[in-house]
Write an enzyme that holds these catalytic residues in place. Structure first.
Site, PDB file in Angstrom:
ATOM      1  N   HIS A  39       7.929   2.703  -5.996  1.00 17.70           N
ATOM      2  CA  HIS A  39       8.901   3.542  -5.294  1.00 17.70           C
ATOM      3  C   HIS A  39      10.295   3.444  -5.916  1.00 17.70           C
ATOM      4  O   HIS A  39      11.064   4.408  -5.840  1.00 17.70           O
ATOM      5  CB  HIS A  39       8.918   3.221  -3.796  1.00 17.70           C
ATOM      6  CG  HIS A  39       7.716   3.787  -3.122  1.00 17.70           C
ATOM      7  ND1 HIS A  39       7.600   5.110  -2.826  1.00 17.70           N
ATOM      8  CD2 HIS A  39       6.545   3.220  -2.760  1.00 17.70           C
ATOM      9  CE1 HIS A  39       6.414   5.345  -2.285  1.00 17.70           C
ATOM     10  NE2 HIS A  39       5.753   4.213  -2.235  1.00 17.70           N
TER      11      HIS A  39
ATOM     12  N   HIS B 152       0.833  -1.215   0.000  1.00 18.76           N
ATOM     13  CA  HIS B 152       0.000   0.000   0.000  1.00 18.76           C
ATOM     14  C   HIS B 152       0.865   1.263   0.000  1.00 18.76           C
ATOM     15  O   HIS B 152       2.053   1.209   0.186  1.00 18.76           O
ATOM     16  CB  HIS B 152      -1.028  -0.018   1.141  1.00 18.76           C
ATOM     17  CG  HIS B 152      -0.490   0.032   2.530  1.00 18.76           C
ATOM     18  ND1 HIS B 152      -1.306   0.288   3.614  1.00 18.76           N
ATOM     19  CD2 HIS B 152       0.758  -0.126   3.032  1.00 18.76           C
ATOM     20  CE1 HIS B 152      -0.568   0.284   4.702  1.00 18.76           C
ATOM     21  NE2 HIS B 152       0.661   0.031   4.398  1.00 18.76           N
ATOM     22  N   GLU B 153       0.212   2.392  -0.285  1.00 18.77           N
ATOM     23  CA  GLU B 153       0.923   3.673  -0.436  1.00 18.77           C
ATOM     24  C   GLU B 153       2.017   3.601  -1.498  1.00 18.77           C
ATOM     25  O   GLU B 153       3.099   4.169  -1.340  1.00 18.77           O
ATOM     26  CB  GLU B 153       1.543   4.112   0.900  1.00 18.77           C
ATOM     27  CG  GLU B 153       0.550   4.439   1.974  1.00 18.77           C
ATOM     28  CD  GLU B 153      -0.420   5.515   1.548  1.00 18.77           C
ATOM     29  OE1 GLU B 153      -0.046   6.376   0.743  1.00 18.77           O
ATOM     30  OE2 GLU B 153      -1.571   5.460   2.009  1.00 18.77           O
ATOM     31  N   GLY B 154       1.705   2.929  -2.579  1.00 25.40           N
ATOM     32  CA  GLY B 154       2.693   2.762  -3.651  1.00 25.40           C
ATOM     33  C   GLY B 154       3.469   1.483  -3.407  1.00 25.40           C
ATOM     34  O   GLY B 154       4.089   1.309  -2.362  1.00 25.40           O
TER      35      GLY B 154
END
Lengths: 617, 617
Positions: free
Chosen positions: B465, B458-460
């Site tokens: 990244h 999650h969150e990328g």
């Protein structure tokens, strides 16, 4: 579209193109067999595994066995699947005709079992524990014990367990305290009867109603004349302890004094009951008295050696479990990557263009190719070991049999540990390919990851196998095991140097040669450390580095074969062989170099972990 | 005996000895604060986390939120814990006094939140989503929106979510299709009202009864004049969509047209509801018509930029989650290793000697020391980033603020990803230390492993990244971010070269300097590849190599401090500092060398993954 259980094409590559299973049919034991009979066994396995094992894999995970204090409830699909396996005669697939077996070579039998394990590790565990149990008994039990227990096991009428660990004694079996007191009775082999008392922990398949009886193989200690247990492994003996007593005519008699004290609730492998069993607590009183009736197997105090027959086989089996869970996760990820549209290429600036299947993203291909290199590398390793089992048992010359035995001894800790490490990593990558979906139980891959995590723990932890490899196998017979393996690697390297082999594979061969030379050198350095604690301090790193070298060798073997065939193959076959070549390239470019720092560390006789003090944590 | 949630001693080392949080009290914003007020906040956090969050961590896992088609049921302990957190005023710990906040520095606020996250990641997620949501609104909402929504959020009366992904659009937000049509009304800011329709996936805390209202921050597209959605991220706007309409006086009005379509069932993080939400399907009809009422936040088409305020914060938060789950697993493993007797030293041949605590085995210390080096390295990294947030916001000079911003931009993808990778590995080692027990849900560590696996998704995702770091951050401002970080590493290396520093730390400094120089060189090489696909093909490897270098730097910083203090310290403190030195040694001897092959691979512009064809899998 490939099956998402296993790739039949890859199995056939391993069995027929590489390991030449058909050549075994020239040996007397397998003379009735042929490619056709092998394929028929694989067809049967694929069918039953697809139809009856895979469909309830998730259901078993969601509905783990339940113990209400009296009995254990297991979803009914499990028994249906197991009965179908037995009915197909697969329990004795590798056994003699005389035992109603099929006399399949080990390497083919493992391919058969791979389907079931990949489809449903939890349900198939009941089977492979039973087969392992029966195989152990075959090696050391009396004729009467074989009749009473082994035949019903191979017929699927009884199921088996192995009872080694106790709550306070897992890795350290020498500390078990289950007692066995002589309880001789009249009748045949009456002097083999004992009464056992103690607690056994982590007993997979330790309680259920899936078969008519459960045959526990139990390690216990017979007290010395002073009534005290003999310290160490020398005091350990092996016993058959059936859940229900078996009468002389094979019918079931009284309930034995073995009871389920509780189930362990695991992260994965939830469908297999895992039990704390109490022996001899007096809940049942066979023949009117407390104590679990057990029958000595083999000689007193030889229990661990006898059980090791099963443990070696079980260890290759664990490697197989790790590998096939990796394969099925990979196949799921592959399917997802081909069908899930998401995003565009970095250079694509027009957001109105349609999204691409995620397979188009290089990082997704990285994750898939890493999985392929891990799981097909692991499969090659465990099948190579299975082939060695056949070689050890049936090679015409004693030298060949001994050589196979040396290779097998050295490779067993690696075959057990490498798939358990890298195929969990493959399963993690399979989750990652699925993104958020992969983290949910609505999809399948997170279960493989949980299921597979067990394999680095049971049948000897990762650390124990590091000690086994470096502390025993690498130095046994003056290093003969290490050198036997070196000879095999050398043969592959020589093949890669033959005329006509691509420059790239020649480079890979040189890489492998250098790494192997370094491993031999580092082994000597470690033994030259002059302090056993220093020699063995970083044994896990030695296990991992050697494992990577061995799997690189497996890839070079596969690539040499693929390179020979790729140019003349039809398109679909050409794709298959190109996949092998690319996965080999990945392993040599991305994976094998990881060994460099590991060998540097070992060569430095690093004492960082040895020097670390409890108080400093 | 340390707490098994977090090590207070280590937190204090990071905050006070290393990052000098007390120095911040010289700045106007923090002038009311002191070591005492910081400690008081930590005391409160430790107490509430221990008393109300940790105790139901396993219960939440065993009893995940249940949706009966109408409402969601969550075990009552969750609300009790959340209410206690709000009542202690911690929701606004970092906010202005004017918002009833405490004006704690970010680095201290993160230490406070670390206790809750470590104690119970699922329950604390409701809090940190709310804080992140409110912080985002603070940066771009109108005064009226702040009054209506942000104040109740910081008061714990409303909870927040972030609604970005859709079932078909996760990593690729440019493809969202949720529509927002203008629905202007009379009254203040009536022109900001829209009606939204669409489906949002993976919405954590998307439905529950834990707070009076839920404030969804929703990304949606306002159609162009032709009624069509604008392709790409440029078409995205940000909206507040409350579960219940908030009246002008702050009371709750009608139910909005946002409904739960279903819960996702995750491998871990089970206590946090994760939802598919339907907006505007017409189940509710606020003001008599279908369509979810939403209020535009900031300017149209600026939605993603505004949401990124939250996402950057959320990413450091994810790093923190990864790190603290690693810490708590490590502390559990440490406790187990000290109390579990098993086995003897390899050289001990007498099996009648008592068994040793497993801490006595070098391989167990390896697993503990590896965990320590990962989790304390990760903690240092995320706290360093939090300190940069303070620096960026409150440093006296604009140059210092800009420098901190550059560091933060570069480090964010690493701080998000490195803990998610290596602290899962730490959790796996914590399981391994426990042996079979660690694999069961009767113990705690397997849950940490499952919970933590989310953080790489999650969150990328990890891959996203990698692309962010190599594709954006490394080349932004002509490489200024990379060079800003290089300057900081250089300063540490210079400290390590000062007179009186041990030869060993000087060697480590030289290792780090060489690796960093290589990273700079490889970055240039990659950008010289002349093909964006080649430059970015192995971005994940770049992320991992750079991450390891950064964490090595974190360890060198910690070790320099420890080396300064160890000799004059009292015994318990000396043990602590020796632990830091040994973990640094471990990281440099065992971990940093792994970067060598990664950089070799990158430097070779390896195209193995880029060249791989779909058909070859």
């Amino acid at each position: 579209m490939q099956s998402k259980i296993l790739s039949r094409r890859d199995l056939e590559f391993l069995l027929y193109e590489w390991l030449d299973a058909v050549a075994l049919t020239k040996r007397p034991r397998f003379e009735d067999h042929s490619r056709e009979t092998f394929d028929a066994a694989l067809d049967t396995a694929e069918q039953i595994a697809s139809d009856l094992f895979a469909p309830h894999n998730k259901k078993s995970d969601n509905n783990e066995p339940h113990f209400d204090g009296q009995s254990v409830t297991i979803i009914p699909e499990v028994k249906t699947a197991l009965d179908a396996f037995s009915a197909a005669g697969l329990m004795a697939a590798g056994q003699d005709y005389e035992l109603d077996g099929m006399q399949l070579p080990c390497v083919v039998e493992k391919a058969v079992s791979a389907y079931f394990t990949a489809a449903n590790i939890s349900t198939s565990s009941y089977l492979f524990l039973t087969i392992g149990n029966a195989n152990t008994l075959l090696k050391c039990a009396t004729v009467r014990q074989v009749e009473q227990f082994v035949r019903p096991l191979f017929a699927g009428k009884f199921f088996g367990t192995m009872c080694l660990s106790e709550p306070h004694a897992g890795s350290s079996l020498s500390d078990i305290t289950t007692r066995a007191l002589p309880d001789p009775v009249d009748g045949p082999e009456g002097e083999r009867q004992y009464r056992l008392s103690g607690n056994k922990m982590w007993i997979s398949a330790g309680e259920h109603d899936l078969a008519g009886n459960i045959v526990h193989l139990v390690l216990a200690k017979i007290p010395g004349p002073d009534g005290r247990l003999i310290p160490g492994v020398k005091g350990i003996s092996l016993f058959i302890v059936p859940k229900s007593i078996v009468n002389d005519d094979g019918s079931l008699g009284e309930r034995n004094d073995v009871v389920l004290a509780g189930l362990n609730h695991k992260m994965g492998n939830r469908g297999t009951t895992n039990c704390l069993l109490n022996f001899g607590e007096g809940k049942f009183k066979p023949a009117g008295k407390a104590g679990a009736v057990g029958y000595l197997v083999g000689q007193p105090h030889q229990g661990l050696m006898n059980m090791f027959h099963m443990m070696n086989e079980a260890r290759i089996g664990v490697g197989m479990c790790g590998a096939v869970l990796g394969v099925t996760g990979y196949l799921h990820a592959l399917d997802y990557a081909r069908t899930r549209p998401q995003g565009r290429h970095p250079a694509q600036k027009d957001p109105s263009m349609p999204q691409l299947p995620i397979m188009a993203h290089t990082d997704v291909r990285r994750m898939l190719l890493a999985q392929k290199s891990y799981v097909e590398g692991a499969m090659a390793l465990v099948f190579y070991c299975a082939r060695l089992v056949d070689e050890q048992a049936t090679a015409p010359s004693p030298e060949a049999r001994a050589h196979a035995g040396r290779l097998l001894d050295f490779l067993t800790p690696i075959a057990k540990s490498w798939p358990a490490q890298w195929c969990v990593e493959a399963n993690s990558l399979a989750i990652q390919v699925h993104g958020g979906y992969g983290y949910t139980r609505e999809y399948n891959v997170e279960q493989f990851y949980r299921d597979n995590r067990l394999n680095a723990i049971h049948e000897g932890t990762h650390g124990i196998h590091g000690l086994d490899l470096l502390g025993r196998k690498a130095s046994m017979q003056g290093g003969a095991l290490l050198h036997a393996l070196g000879a095999e690697l050398g043969a592959t390297i020589a093949k890669a140097r033959a005329a006509g082999v691509s420059a790239e594979l020649q480079v890979h061969a040189a890489q492998l040669e250098a790494v192997w030379a370094r491993i031999v050198e580092v082994t000597a350095l470690l033994y030259g450390a002059g302090d056993l604690n220093k020699t063995l301090a970083n044994a896990s790193v030695y296990l991992e580095a050697t494992g990577h070298a061995v799997v690189a060798w497996m890839w070079l073997e596969q690539a040499l074969l693929a390179a020979n065939k790729v140019d003349s193959a039809v398109q679909s076959e050409r794709d298959f062989y190109n996949g092998k070549l690319q996965a080999c390239r990945f392993f040599f470019n991305w994976e094998l170099p990881k060994v460099g720092p590991q060998l540097d560390l070992l060569a430095s006789i690093d004492t960082t972990t040895l020097d670390m003090q409890d108080a400093w944590f």
